[in-house]
Design a protein around this motif. Structure first.
Motif, PDB file in Angstrom:
ATOM      1  N   ILE A 193      85.139   1.814  64.486  1.00 45.08           N
ATOM      2  CA  ILE A 193      84.846   2.782  65.547  1.00 45.08           C
ATOM      3  C   ILE A 193      83.653   2.275  66.360  1.00 45.08           C
ATOM      4  O   ILE A 193      82.657   1.810  65.808  1.00 45.08           O
ATOM      5  CB  ILE A 193      84.539   4.165  64.945  1.00 45.08           C
ATOM      6  N   GLY A 194      83.762   2.347  67.664  1.00 48.21           N
ATOM      7  CA  GLY A 194      82.685   1.894  68.539  1.00 48.21           C
ATOM      8  C   GLY A 194      82.766   0.434  68.930  1.00 48.21           C
ATOM      9  O   GLY A 194      81.968  -0.027  69.757  1.00 48.21           O
ATOM     10  N   GLU A 195      83.711  -0.312  68.353  1.00 47.24           N
ATOM     11  CA  GLU A 195      83.873  -1.729  68.711  1.00 47.24           C
ATOM     12  C   GLU A 195      84.160  -1.851  70.205  1.00 47.24           C
ATOM     13  O   GLU A 195      84.891  -1.053  70.783  1.00 47.24           O
ATOM     14  CB  GLU A 195      85.027  -2.335  67.919  1.00 47.24           C
ATOM     15  N   ALA A 196      83.567  -2.842  70.844  1.00 51.02           N
ATOM     16  CA  ALA A 196      83.751  -3.025  72.283  1.00 51.02           C
ATOM     17  C   ALA A 196      85.151  -3.551  72.585  1.00 51.02           C
ATOM     18  O   ALA A 196      85.559  -4.594  72.076  1.00 51.02           O
ATOM     19  CB  ALA A 196      82.702  -3.989  72.827  1.00 51.02           C
ATOM     20  N   VAL A 197      85.867  -2.810  73.416  1.00 49.29           N
ATOM     21  CA  VAL A 197      87.171  -3.239  73.924  1.00 49.29           C
ATOM     22  C   VAL A 197      86.942  -3.671  75.366  1.00 49.29           C
ATOM     23  O   VAL A 197      86.596  -2.858  76.223  1.00 49.29           O
ATOM     24  CB  VAL A 197      88.207  -2.100  73.851  1.00 49.29           C
ATOM     25  N   ARG A 198      87.129  -4.944  75.644  1.00 50.97           N
ATOM     26  CA  ARG A 198      86.694  -5.519  76.914  1.00 50.97           C
ATOM     27  C   ARG A 198      87.851  -5.636  77.909  1.00 50.97           C
ATOM     28  O   ARG A 198      88.994  -5.877  77.533  1.00 50.97           O
ATOM     29  CB  ARG A 198      86.054  -6.882  76.681  1.00 50.97           C
ATOM     30  N   PHE A 199      87.481  -5.489  79.185  1.00 50.81           N
ATOM     31  CA  PHE A 199      88.459  -5.598  80.260  1.00 50.81           C
ATOM     32  C   PHE A 199      88.482  -6.990  80.888  1.00 50.81           C
ATOM     33  O   PHE A 199      89.273  -7.239  81.799  1.00 50.81           O
ATOM     34  CB  PHE A 199      88.169  -4.558  81.344  1.00 50.81           C
ATOM     35  N   ARG A 200      87.602  -7.873  80.443  1.00 48.40           N
ATOM     36  CA  ARG A 200      87.603  -9.266  80.885  1.00 48.40           C
ATOM     37  C   ARG A 200      87.735 -10.130  79.633  1.00 48.40           C
ATOM     38  O   ARG A 200      86.761 -10.647  79.104  1.00 48.40           O
ATOM     39  CB  ARG A 200      86.328  -9.600  81.676  1.00 48.40           C
ATOM     40  N   PRO A 201      88.967 -10.261  79.123  1.00 45.90           N
ATOM     41  CA  PRO A 201      89.159 -10.843  77.792  1.00 45.90           C
ATOM     42  C   PRO A 201      88.941 -12.351  77.741  1.00 45.90           C
ATOM     43  O   PRO A 201      88.997 -13.058  78.746  1.00 45.90           O
ATOM     44  CB  PRO A 201      90.613 -10.484  77.471  1.00 45.90           C
ATOM     45  N   VAL A 202      88.713 -12.796  76.520  1.00 42.95           N
ATOM     46  CA  VAL A 202      88.557 -14.209  76.186  1.00 42.95           C
ATOM     47  C   VAL A 202      89.483 -14.475  75.005  1.00 42.95           C
ATOM     48  O   VAL A 202      89.713 -13.584  74.179  1.00 42.95           O
ATOM     49  CB  VAL A 202      87.094 -14.526  75.801  1.00 42.95           C
ATOM     50  N   MET A 203      90.043 -15.674  74.920  1.00 39.76           N
ATOM     51  CA  MET A 203      90.857 -16.006  73.757  1.00 39.76           C
ATOM     52  C   MET A 203      90.472 -17.381  73.227  1.00 39.76           C
ATOM     53  O   MET A 203      89.983 -18.236  73.978  1.00 39.76           O
ATOM     54  CB  MET A 203      92.354 -15.960  74.080  1.00 39.76           C
ATOM     55  N   VAL A 204      90.664 -17.568  71.936  1.00 41.64           N
ATOM     56  CA  VAL A 204      90.466 -18.870  71.302  1.00 41.64           C
ATOM     57  C   VAL A 204      91.843 -19.481  71.097  1.00 41.64           C
ATOM     58  O   VAL A 204      92.723 -18.867  70.486  1.00 41.64           O
ATOM     59  CB  VAL A 204      89.715 -18.737  69.970  1.00 41.64           C
ATOM     60  N   ALA A 223      86.094   1.530  71.016  1.00 48.08           N
ATOM     61  CA  ALA A 223      87.235   1.965  70.222  1.00 48.08           C
ATOM     62  C   ALA A 223      86.926   3.345  69.655  1.00 48.08           C
ATOM     63  O   ALA A 223      85.830   3.591  69.145  1.00 48.08           O
ATOM     64  CB  ALA A 223      87.509   0.977  69.094  1.00 48.08           C
ATOM     65  N   ALA A 224      87.893   4.256  69.752  1.00 52.32           N
ATOM     66  CA  ALA A 224      87.664   5.642  69.329  1.00 52.32           C
ATOM     67  C   ALA A 224      88.022   5.877  67.872  1.00 52.32           C
ATOM     68  O   ALA A 224      87.680   6.920  67.311  1.00 52.32           O
ATOM     69  CB  ALA A 224      88.463   6.591  70.218  1.00 52.32           C
ATOM     70  N   SER A 225      88.711   4.933  67.257  1.00 58.59           N
ATOM     71  CA  SER A 225      89.072   5.067  65.845  1.00 58.59           C
ATOM     72  C   SER A 225      89.181   3.679  65.243  1.00 58.59           C
ATOM     73  O   SER A 225      89.345   2.686  65.962  1.00 58.59           O
ATOM     74  CB  SER A 225      90.394   5.827  65.681  1.00 58.59           C
ATOM     75  N   ALA A 226      89.074   3.624  63.928  1.00 59.72           N
ATOM     76  CA  ALA A 226      89.204   2.344  63.236  1.00 59.72           C
ATOM     77  C   ALA A 226      90.672   1.934  63.180  1.00 59.72           C
ATOM     78  O   ALA A 226      91.579   2.765  63.254  1.00 59.72           O
ATOM     79  CB  ALA A 226      88.629   2.453  61.827  1.00 59.72           C
ATOM     80  N   ALA A 227      90.904   0.633  63.070  1.00 64.63           N
ATOM     81  CA  ALA A 227      92.269   0.111  62.960  1.00 64.63           C
ATOM     82  C   ALA A 227      92.251  -1.078  62.011  1.00 64.63           C
ATOM     83  O   ALA A 227      91.290  -1.851  61.978  1.00 64.63           O
ATOM     84  CB  ALA A 227      92.809  -0.299  64.326  1.00 64.63           C
ATOM     85  N   ALA A 228      93.312  -1.221  61.243  1.00 64.08           N
ATOM     86  CA  ALA A 228      93.383  -2.267  60.226  1.00 64.08           C
ATOM     87  C   ALA A 228      93.919  -3.566  60.808  1.00 64.08           C
ATOM     88  O   ALA A 228      94.565  -3.587  61.863  1.00 64.08           O
ATOM     89  CB  ALA A 228      94.274  -1.808  59.071  1.00 64.08           C
ATOM     90  N   ARG A 229      93.651  -4.640  60.116  1.00 60.31           N
ATOM     91  CA  ARG A 229      94.251  -5.920  60.474  1.00 60.31           C
ATOM     92  C   ARG A 229      95.776  -5.791  60.450  1.00 60.31           C
ATOM     93  O   ARG A 229      96.351  -5.192  59.544  1.00 60.31           O
ATOM     94  CB  ARG A 229      93.815  -6.991  59.479  1.00 60.31           C
ATOM     95  N   GLY A 230      96.425  -6.323  61.464  1.00 65.89           N
ATOM     96  CA  GLY A 230      97.872  -6.241  61.559  1.00 65.89           C
ATOM     97  C   GLY A 230      98.378  -5.006  62.271  1.00 65.89           C
ATOM     98  O   GLY A 230      99.589  -4.881  62.509  1.00 65.89           O
TER      99      GLY A 230
END
Length: 229
Positions: free
Chosen positions: A187-198, A122-129
């Motif tokens: 910032i820097g959080e991994a954004v994955r191309f093979r997603p998983v969901m709960v 992730a290139a920038s931070a983002a808030a919940r919602g």
């Protein structure tokens, strides 16, 4: 946090579709077990799986275990199978990854890679919602398109989001996503191309079929709805 169970690897779906819902979804639940028919802001993610008959002893035991878990409302960690909704492996060469590609570039490569979990930061931070997230796609180019799915693991919980819009500026892309972010992204959080969901199963009573003469077991079509924390 309540227990989250991994979906059994022997029960791979035969077909799949993820939908970013925005309407009232009966059967939606929080991880704490609270049932709700009210739409979450930005909608709730839904995953639909169909299955081929299973014939191995391991698969039949896994079906027995899974059916009981689903009937008891267990939250399941579901790794999405390869589908047109995921960015093809041929477009991800080479992203950051913490897995091992299987037969990458070889004639027998089938895009079903062993422990291959490609990601970009992730290139920038983002808030919940938040409905948008900026991602650094350096080295990959414009391979992320409308209708693709991306994944995030935040606070130990896995989330899947659909890309609804893209805005490219060089190697950076700002994506509009649905559902919205459930937790803040750094910032820097991994954004994955093979997603998983709960998720929890919305139709557990209909999923288990019959064990036929101890040789074949059947799982019927399953609808999973995002489980919220």
């Amino acid at each position: 946090m309540p227990a989250i169970y991994d979906w059994r690897s022997s029960l791979v779906p035969n077909s799949q579709v993820f939908r970013a819902g925005g309407q009232v979804i009966p059967g939606a639940r929080t991880l704490g077990g609270f049932a709700t028919d009210s739409p979450e802001p930005g909608g709730l993610g839904e995953l639909y799986w169909d299955f081929a008959p299973k014939g191995s002893a391991q698969a039949m035991r896994d079906i027995s275990w899974t059916a009981s878990r689903l009937m008891n409302g267990a939250a399941m960690r579901l790794r999405l199978a390869m589908s047109p909704q995921l960015v093809p492996a041929t477009d991800l060469n080479p992203p950051l990854t913490d897995g091992l590609p299987w037969a990458s570039g070889a004639p027998w490569a089938n895009d079903k890679n062993w422990q291959w979990n490609p990601w970009v930061p992730a290139a920038s931070a983002a808030a919940r919602g938040a409905e948008t997230l900026t991602i650094d796609m350096t080295g990959l180019g414009e391979v992320l398109h409308l209708g693709h799915l991306i994944g995030l693991t935040l606070g130990g919980v896995d989330y899947t989001h659909m890309v609804m819009d893209t805005d490219w500026t060089g190697d950076l892309v700002t994506v509009t996503i649905s559902p919205v972010l459930r937790r803040p992204v750094a910032i820097g959080e991994a954004v994955r191309f093979r997603p998983v969901m709960v998720a929890r199963c919305a139709n557990p009573a209909q999923v288990l079929g019959q064990f036929e003469n101890r040789r074949i077991a059947v799982l019927n079509a399953a609808q999973f709805v995002e489980a919220l924390v």
